[in-house]
Scaffold this motif. Structure first.
Motif, mmCIF file in Angstrom:
data_model
loop_
_atom_site.group_PDB
_atom_site.id
_atom_site.type_symbol
_atom_site.label_atom_id
_atom_site.label_comp_id
_atom_site.label_asym_id
_atom_site.label_seq_id
_atom_site.Cartn_x
_atom_site.Cartn_y
_atom_site.Cartn_z
ATOM 1 N N UNK A 96 -12.817 35.248 44.738
ATOM 2 C CA UNK A 96 -12.956 33.797 44.731
ATOM 3 C C UNK A 96 -12.285 33.174 45.947
ATOM 4 N N UNK A 97 -11.151 33.740 46.378
ATOM 5 C CA UNK A 97 -10.477 33.247 47.580
ATOM 6 C C UNK A 97 -11.343 33.493 48.813
ATOM 7 N N UNK A 98 -11.945 34.671 48.879
ATOM 8 C CA UNK A 98 -12.825 34.987 50.002
ATOM 9 C C UNK A 98 -14.027 34.058 50.033
ATOM 10 N N UNK A 99 -14.519 33.693 48.853
ATOM 11 C CA UNK A 99 -15.648 32.765 48.791
ATOM 12 C C UNK A 99 -15.267 31.401 49.368
ATOM 13 N N UNK A 100 -14.058 30.942 49.043
ATOM 14 C CA UNK A 100 -13.597 29.668 49.593
ATOM 15 C C UNK A 100 -13.438 29.744 51.104
ATOM 16 N N UNK A 101 -12.882 30.849 51.596
ATOM 17 C CA UNK A 101 -12.712 31.021 53.038
ATOM 18 C C UNK A 101 -14.059 31.067 53.741
ATOM 19 N N UNK A 102 -15.024 31.742 53.120
ATOM 20 C CA UNK A 102 -16.362 31.808 53.714
ATOM 21 C C UNK A 102 -16.998 30.427 53.778
ATOM 22 N N UNK A 103 -16.778 29.628 52.711
ATOM 23 C CA UNK A 103 -17.332 28.265 52.696
ATOM 24 C C UNK A 103 -16.697 27.415 53.793
ATOM 25 N N UNK A 104 -15.371 27.563 53.980
ATOM 26 C CA UNK A 104 -14.696 26.810 55.039
ATOM 27 C C UNK A 104 -15.206 27.233 56.414
ATOM 28 N N UNK A 110 -17.009 24.952 59.285
ATOM 29 C CA UNK A 110 -16.545 24.870 60.676
ATOM 30 C C UNK A 110 -17.669 25.211 61.643
ATOM 31 N N UNK A 111 -18.453 26.223 61.323
ATOM 32 C CA UNK A 111 -19.569 26.588 62.187
ATOM 33 C C UNK A 111 -20.609 25.478 62.243
ATOM 34 N N UNK A 112 -20.851 24.843 61.094
ATOM 35 C CA UNK A 112 -21.831 23.751 61.054
ATOM 36 C C UNK A 112 -21.360 22.569 61.893
ATOM 37 N N UNK A 113 -20.047 22.238 61.758
ATOM 38 C CA UNK A 113 -19.518 21.123 62.538
ATOM 39 C C UNK A 113 -19.577 21.431 64.039
ATOM 40 N N UNK A 114 -19.218 22.666 64.393
ATOM 41 C CA UNK A 114 -19.236 23.056 65.801
ATOM 42 C C UNK A 114 -20.651 22.991 66.367
ATOM 43 N N UNK A 115 -21.610 23.445 65.566
ATOM 44 C CA UNK A 115 -22.996 23.406 66.012
ATOM 45 C C UNK A 115 -23.482 21.970 66.148
#
Length: 414
Positions: free
Chosen positions: A369-377, A381-386
């Motif tokens: 579940x922690x990894x899922x949250x990190x992946x979502x973050x 970040x990638x979406x904002x950068x793009x």
């Protein structure tokens, strides 16, 4: 003449929601209404996200059996689904496709049931007769099948659509089922056609180990063996014995009259047995047909059962939640099916004094579940950068366009 009451099951039959009766049972245990509501709400928002019906199914209102901390170890279906979403594994679909799973297990030389034929319009099955039409099914049942048979859909679950066929009566042109019913070959072929789009299997029926036959009768009985695969490797966490009752076509626990027994994974000792009833579950002390006492019983050949399931687990190491159904036959343990999502957590919790949310399972869930949250973050970040890159490019293009429009036009005289 063949009976007309034969029909392949299309849906499960489970007890309805009877909150009034359940609350009366809880208050009879000394649970106050206010305390009951607060406890249910707390577990709904707790680590297991238990729903009210799950709370009553596990009878967690019994404070003599379950302490407050123990109640928090029970995993609800919602939390289980969240874990599966976090893992995003292909294995639930792969394992649900029986021909694909069978080919994989056969490649690892693991013992599996023999498939004599498969009904599908185009698909074939290694080593099995292809039945491309209803007419092919009729020919197989009348001329080619080696009885007895166990038949089931290729993509089914919960033993829906299965049949246990004892023999073929050529004079009456009908099939005799294990419970003594008769069905015409034509009628059975029609019913099998309901599953033909995904595929329908015709397998050689297994024979139970002599010790199993003494316990449950001449019927196949499987153990759901739940394996977790984490960073440390595979581990057998829980085992639940699916015990067929008097008149059921398969051992699945949703069928009234069938039983479920907890099994100690280290010793094979049977710990607690419950029977499914029309209203829910009730504890039982002996098998209703053979009279075998469950108290003090050890599952036969338990070390061999464990050895086989761990060999199976090694064949699918990227499947983190494995729910194996393993049968003890006259030829030894056999892998019947795999639930690639671990299966219904009811199987791993109902007959035990604690839930799954402890030890390695809890650690695995929390990390996932922690990894899922990190992946979502990271995705945000990638979406904002793009987005910023695209906006910057648009701004640069706009500036170039403006500069071009503002440049003066130069004329040259001859």
């Amino acid at each position: 003449m063949a009976n007309t009451d034969f029909a392949l099951d299309q849906k499960t039959e489970t007890p309805g929601l009877e909150y009034l009766r359940w609350m009366q049972e809880a208050t009879a245990q000394g649970k106050g209404l206010g305390g009951l509501v607060r406890e249910i709400a707390g577990l709904m928002w707790g680590p297991g996200k238990l729903q009210p019906n799950e709370y009553f199914m596990y009878k967690l209102y019994d404070d003599q059996r379950y302490g407050a901390d123990v109640k928090k170890t029970f995993l609800g279906a919602q939390r289980h689904h969240e874990l599966l979403a976090a893992l995003d594994m292909p294995w639930p679909k792969i394992a649900n496709d029986k021909p694909t799973l069978t080919a994989l297990l056969r490649g690892h030389e693991l013992p599996i049931p023999e498939t004599q034929a498969m009904r599908h319009a185009a698909r074939t099955f290694p080593g099995a007769k292809p039945l491309f039409s209803r007419e092919d099914v009729l020919r197989f049942l009348r001329q080619e099948a080696v009885y007895p048979l166990f038949t089931k859909p290729t993509a089914g679950a919960c033993s829906l659509g299965v049949a246990n066929i004892e023999s073929y009566d050529a004079d009456a042109d009908c099939l005799l089922t294990s419970d003594g019913r008769q069905v015409s070959v034509e009628d059975f072929a029609d019913q099998a056609e309901q599953f033909a789009a995904d595929g329908y299997l015709f397998q050689s029926r297994l024979t139970p180990h002599p010790q199993m036959a003494d316990i449950v009768g001449n019927r196949i009985s499987t153990v759901r063996m739940f394996v977790l695969v984490d960073e440390q490797g595979p581990v057998l966490l829980r085992a639940a014995w699916k015990i067929p009752g008097a008149e059921t076509v398969a051992d699945n626990f949703w069928r009234a009259g069938n039983m479920l027994g907890g099994v100690d994974v280290e010793t094979g000792n049977v710990t607690r047995v419950l029977m499914r009833t029309a209203e829910g579950t009730e504890p039982v002390e002996e098998h209703p047909v053979t009279g075998t006492k469950f108290d003090g019983l050890t599952f036969p050949e338990w070390d061999a059962m464990k050895d086989l399931v761990m060999r199976g687990a090694a064949a699918v190491p990227s499947c983190h939640l494995q729910g194996w159904d393993v049968a003890l036959t006259d030829q030894g343990p056999v892998l019947i099916e795999l639930e690639g999502d671990g299966g219904d957590s009811i199987m791993e919790q109902l007959c035990f004094d604690t839930g799954l949310l402890q030890g390695r399972y809890l650690d695995f869930l929390n990390k996932a579940m922690l990894q899922r949250k990190e992946n979502a973050k990271s995705a945000k970040r990638r979406s904002r950068k793009k987005l910023w890159a695209n906006l910057s490019q648009l701004n640069m293009n706009a500036q170039r366009s403006g500069d071009t429009e503002s440049e003066p036009t130069t004329t040259h005289s001859a």
